[in-house]
Design a protein around this motif. Structure first.
Motif, mmCIF file in Angstrom:
data_model
loop_
_atom_site.group_PDB
_atom_site.id
_atom_site.type_symbol
_atom_site.label_atom_id
_atom_site.label_comp_id
_atom_site.label_asym_id
_atom_site.label_seq_id
_atom_site.Cartn_x
_atom_site.Cartn_y
_atom_site.Cartn_z
ATOM 1 N N MET A 190 0.826 -1.196 0.000
ATOM 2 C CA MET A 190 0.000 0.000 0.000
ATOM 3 C C MET A 190 0.866 1.255 0.000
ATOM 4 O O MET A 190 0.550 2.243 -0.678
ATOM 5 C CB MET A 190 -0.924 -0.017 1.220
ATOM 6 N N GLY A 191 1.989 1.207 0.721
ATOM 7 C CA GLY A 191 2.910 2.339 0.708
ATOM 8 C C GLY A 191 3.474 2.573 -0.680
ATOM 9 O O GLY A 191 3.595 3.718 -1.134
ATOM 10 N N VAL A 192 3.801 1.471 -1.377
ATOM 11 C CA VAL A 192 4.322 1.566 -2.746
ATOM 12 C C VAL A 192 3.257 2.140 -3.681
ATOM 13 O O VAL A 192 3.541 2.987 -4.531
ATOM 14 C CB VAL A 192 4.800 0.179 -3.218
ATOM 15 N N SER A 193 2.011 1.690 -3.526
ATOM 16 C CA SER A 193 0.927 2.207 -4.366
ATOM 17 C C SER A 193 0.700 3.694 -4.113
ATOM 18 O O SER A 193 0.514 4.478 -5.054
ATOM 19 C CB SER A 193 -0.365 1.426 -4.100
ATOM 20 N N VAL A 207 0.741 -8.906 -7.434
ATOM 21 C CA VAL A 207 0.849 -8.867 -5.976
ATOM 22 C C VAL A 207 0.790 -10.320 -5.516
ATOM 23 O O VAL A 207 -0.237 -10.981 -5.676
ATOM 24 C CB VAL A 207 -0.297 -8.040 -5.351
ATOM 25 N N VAL A 208 1.892 -10.819 -4.960
ATOM 26 C CA VAL A 208 2.015 -12.259 -4.687
ATOM 27 C C VAL A 208 2.111 -12.509 -3.192
ATOM 28 O O VAL A 208 2.969 -11.940 -2.504
ATOM 29 C CB VAL A 208 3.254 -12.845 -5.400
ATOM 30 N N ALA A 234 -3.982 -13.580 4.873
ATOM 31 C CA ALA A 234 -3.560 -12.265 4.386
ATOM 32 C C ALA A 234 -4.232 -11.948 3.057
ATOM 33 O O ALA A 234 -4.667 -10.815 2.821
ATOM 34 C CB ALA A 234 -2.042 -12.223 4.249
ATOM 35 N N CYS A 235 -4.337 -12.960 2.186
ATOM 36 C CA CYS A 235 -5.016 -12.745 0.909
ATOM 37 C C CYS A 235 -6.491 -12.423 1.135
ATOM 38 O O CYS A 235 -7.068 -11.576 0.434
ATOM 39 C CB CYS A 235 -4.872 -13.979 0.023
ATOM 40 N N ASP A 236 -7.116 -13.099 2.103
ATOM 41 C CA ASP A 236 -8.517 -12.809 2.417
ATOM 42 C C ASP A 236 -8.670 -11.367 2.917
ATOM 43 O O ASP A 236 -9.670 -10.703 2.627
ATOM 44 C CB ASP A 236 -9.049 -13.782 3.468
ATOM 45 N N THR A 237 -7.680 -10.883 3.669
ATOM 46 C CA THR A 237 -7.716 -9.492 4.119
ATOM 47 C C THR A 237 -7.719 -8.544 2.924
ATOM 48 O O THR A 237 -8.527 -7.608 2.855
ATOM 49 C CB THR A 237 -6.510 -9.189 5.034
ATOM 50 N N ILE A 238 -6.828 -8.778 1.970
ATOM 51 C CA ILE A 238 -6.769 -7.916 0.775
ATOM 52 C C ILE A 238 -8.063 -8.037 -0.020
ATOM 53 O O ILE A 238 -8.653 -7.026 -0.438
ATOM 54 C CB ILE A 238 -5.552 -8.288 -0.087
ATOM 55 N N ARG A 239 -8.540 -9.269 -0.216
ATOM 56 C CA ARG A 239 -9.762 -9.465 -0.999
ATOM 57 C C ARG A 239 -10.963 -8.802 -0.329
ATOM 58 O O ARG A 239 -11.824 -8.220 -1.001
ATOM 59 C CB ARG A 239 -10.015 -10.959 -1.209
ATOM 60 N N GLN A 240 -11.029 -8.887 0.993
ATOM 61 C CA GLN A 240 -12.156 -8.280 1.699
ATOM 62 C C GLN A 240 -12.144 -6.761 1.526
ATOM 63 O O GLN A 240 -13.188 -6.138 1.349
ATOM 64 C CB GLN A 240 -12.110 -8.650 3.188
ATOM 65 N N ASN A 241 -10.950 -6.170 1.555
ATOM 66 C CA ASN A 241 -10.865 -4.725 1.342
ATOM 67 C C ASN A 241 -11.154 -4.357 -0.107
ATOM 68 O O ASN A 241 -11.722 -3.293 -0.379
ATOM 69 C CB ASN A 241 -9.488 -4.221 1.777
ATOM 70 N N GLN A 242 -10.796 -5.235 -1.037
ATOM 71 C CA GLN A 242 -11.155 -4.986 -2.436
ATOM 72 C C GLN A 242 -12.670 -5.025 -2.616
ATOM 73 O O GLN A 242 -13.232 -4.196 -3.326
ATOM 74 C CB GLN A 242 -10.476 -6.025 -3.339
ATOM 75 N N ILE A 292 -7.047 1.953 -2.365
ATOM 76 C CA ILE A 292 -5.610 1.675 -2.447
ATOM 77 C C ILE A 292 -5.360 0.294 -3.030
ATOM 78 O O ILE A 292 -4.477 0.101 -3.868
ATOM 79 C CB ILE A 292 -4.941 1.800 -1.069
ATOM 80 N N VAL A 293 -6.159 -0.696 -2.613
ATOM 81 C CA VAL A 293 -5.924 -2.078 -3.068
ATOM 82 C C VAL A 293 -6.887 -2.514 -4.166
ATOM 83 O O VAL A 293 -6.716 -3.586 -4.736
ATOM 84 C CB VAL A 293 -6.011 -3.069 -1.883
ATOM 85 N N ASN A 294 -7.881 -1.681 -4.445
ATOM 86 C CA ASN A 294 -8.844 -2.034 -5.480
ATOM 87 C C ASN A 294 -8.121 -2.160 -6.822
ATOM 88 O O ASN A 294 -7.397 -1.274 -7.230
ATOM 89 C CB ASN A 294 -9.937 -0.962 -5.582
ATOM 90 N N GLY A 295 -8.297 -3.283 -7.479
ATOM 91 C CA GLY A 295 -7.632 -3.478 -8.758
ATOM 92 C C GLY A 295 -6.281 -4.161 -8.664
ATOM 93 O O GLY A 295 -5.656 -4.437 -9.688
#
Length: 401
Positions: free
Chosen positions: A15-18, A27-28, A34-42, A48-51
């Motif tokens: 997120m800092g890089v974005s 994004v690997v 952790a992936c579920d955290t990103i997906r839930q925010n998407q 920031i993480v959308n897309g």
């Protein structure tokens, strides 16, 4: 500018890089939670993480052949347990050592720059030789270990290559430094080593961003001007007494006024949040009281009027003491997930998926978003200058022709 983010975890560095202006091509992350955290925010539309093109995959199985175009930045924090105080300290013997995969990504993608983060423990004397091995691999990623070659033999070849003075577009100029997040405004004393590399052919001159915050400035605000207590509405009768060992340092601050901003504290981070022990409803996401906090030797919690101690994940789960708040009364309680997220400078709108233990593990492994953004922004500025210089040269050449 385009980036590839490895070992993303809950997304702190990514997120800092974005926010620094890079768009991720990949994004690997292998961890499902952790992936579920990103997906839930998407799914919540977090901008920031959308897309983000998220790959739930072991980086060892990730192919870079499908990534189109030039990559400006590779960023990531390889698993730190092989080198951390809370891990097993096994370095190259640890199957979780992902530095070889980090080097593979750099070798295959040939990015203009990279940002690699890890624990301060990597700089311990016991790892000195292996630390040098990591650094030289990052400088010369094309010098690949041969089949069945011992790492010390590979190190020897890298050293010979370095001393030969051979530099080209496949090599990198690498600098490293241990950064304390508190010195960049993060309300947490979190020391991490950062490796930053620029491709040799770009001829970049770069140094780490200057520190902006200091402990002396906090002491000055607390004990010389009292502005800190006034800002938080702490009455004089409720203010703590100054420890004797600080008196000489504070007296000097009466003369030498610090030029930097003051460290941010736990009290700063928690400002405006309701007490989770008072059942007033969950106004903030992930802000739920977790019972059972206690102190024991080596685990005494974080005083409210200093930056927090380093939040930790731990190889055997979450070590409670470092993730506890010490109240002005001396009582302790666990930080909630939301409070921990604030200590890691995640926005309040960013939700974490999983149980308290699981989400605290994600947070303990994360790079503070604000620190990641600060370093990535500095790298971005250097790369933009390269683009600007190249454009000027092209225009000058066109005019001459």
């Amino acid at each position: 500018m385009k980036a590839v983010e490895l070992f993303t975890g809950a997304g702190g560095l990514g997120m800092g890089v974005s926010l620094a202006g890079f768009s991720p091509l990949a994004v690997v992350e292998r961890d499902r939670w952790a992936c579920d955290t990103i997906r839930q925010n998407q799914s919540r539309g977090n901008p920031i993480v959308n897309g983000w093109p998220l790959y739930e995959l072991d980086v060892r199985h990730f192919s870079y052949e499908d990534i189109d175009g030039e990559v400006d930045l590779v960023a990531g924090g390889p698993p730190c347990q092989p080198f951390s105080q809370g891990g097993r300290h096994r370095a190259f013997l640890d199957e979780r050592d992902m530095f070889p995969e980090t080097v593979r990504a750099i070798r295959e993608l040939k990015p203009k720059a990279f940002i690699i983060e890890n624990v301060k423990g990597l700089t311990r004397k016991t790892f000195a030789e292996y630390f040098n091995y990591i650094r030289l691999q990052l400088e010369f990623p094309e010098v690949v270990a041969r089949e069945n070659e011992e790492w010390l033999d590979h190190l020897g070849r890298l050293e010979r290559y370095q001393t030969s003075g051979s530099k080209d577009s496949s090599t990198y100029e690498v600098v490293f430094r241990v950064l304390n997040a508190a010195n960049y405004g993060v309300p947490q004393k979190r020391e991490r080593i950062f490796f930053v590399g620029f491709r040799h052919d770009l001829h970049v001159e770069w140094t780490f961003p200057q520190e902006t915050h200091s402990y002396d400035a906090l002491l000055h605000s607390q004990w010389v001007t009292g502005e800190y207590w006034d800002y938080h509405g702490v009455a004089k009768k409720d203010r703590p007494s100054m420890e004797g060992r600080l008196r000489n340092r504070v007296e000097k601050l009466n003369v030498d006024v610090p030029s930097r901003s003051r460290w941010n504290t736990v009290r700063d981070a928690l400002k405006g949040m309701p007490d989770p022990e008072q059942k007033t409803g969950e106004i903030f996401l992930n802000h739920k009281f977790q019972p059972g906090a206690r102190t024991y030797p080596g685990h005494t919690g974080s005083p409210i009027d200093l930056p927090a101690k380093t939040l930790k994940a731990g190889v055997h789960g979450v070590p409670g003491g470092e993730n506890m708040l010490v109240k002005p009364s001396g009582e302790v309680r666990y930080f909630t997930v939301r409070e921990s997220a604030r200590l890691q400078t995640f926005p309040d709108t960013y939700i974490f998926h999983g149980s308290w233990t699981e989400t605290m593990r994600q947070l303990g492994n994360a790079v503070p978003l604000a620190l990641g953004q600060r370093v990535a922004s500095s790298v971005a500025q250097a790369l933009l200058k390269v683009q600007e210089d190249q454009l000027k040269k092209s225009l000058a050449k066109a005019r001459l022709s």
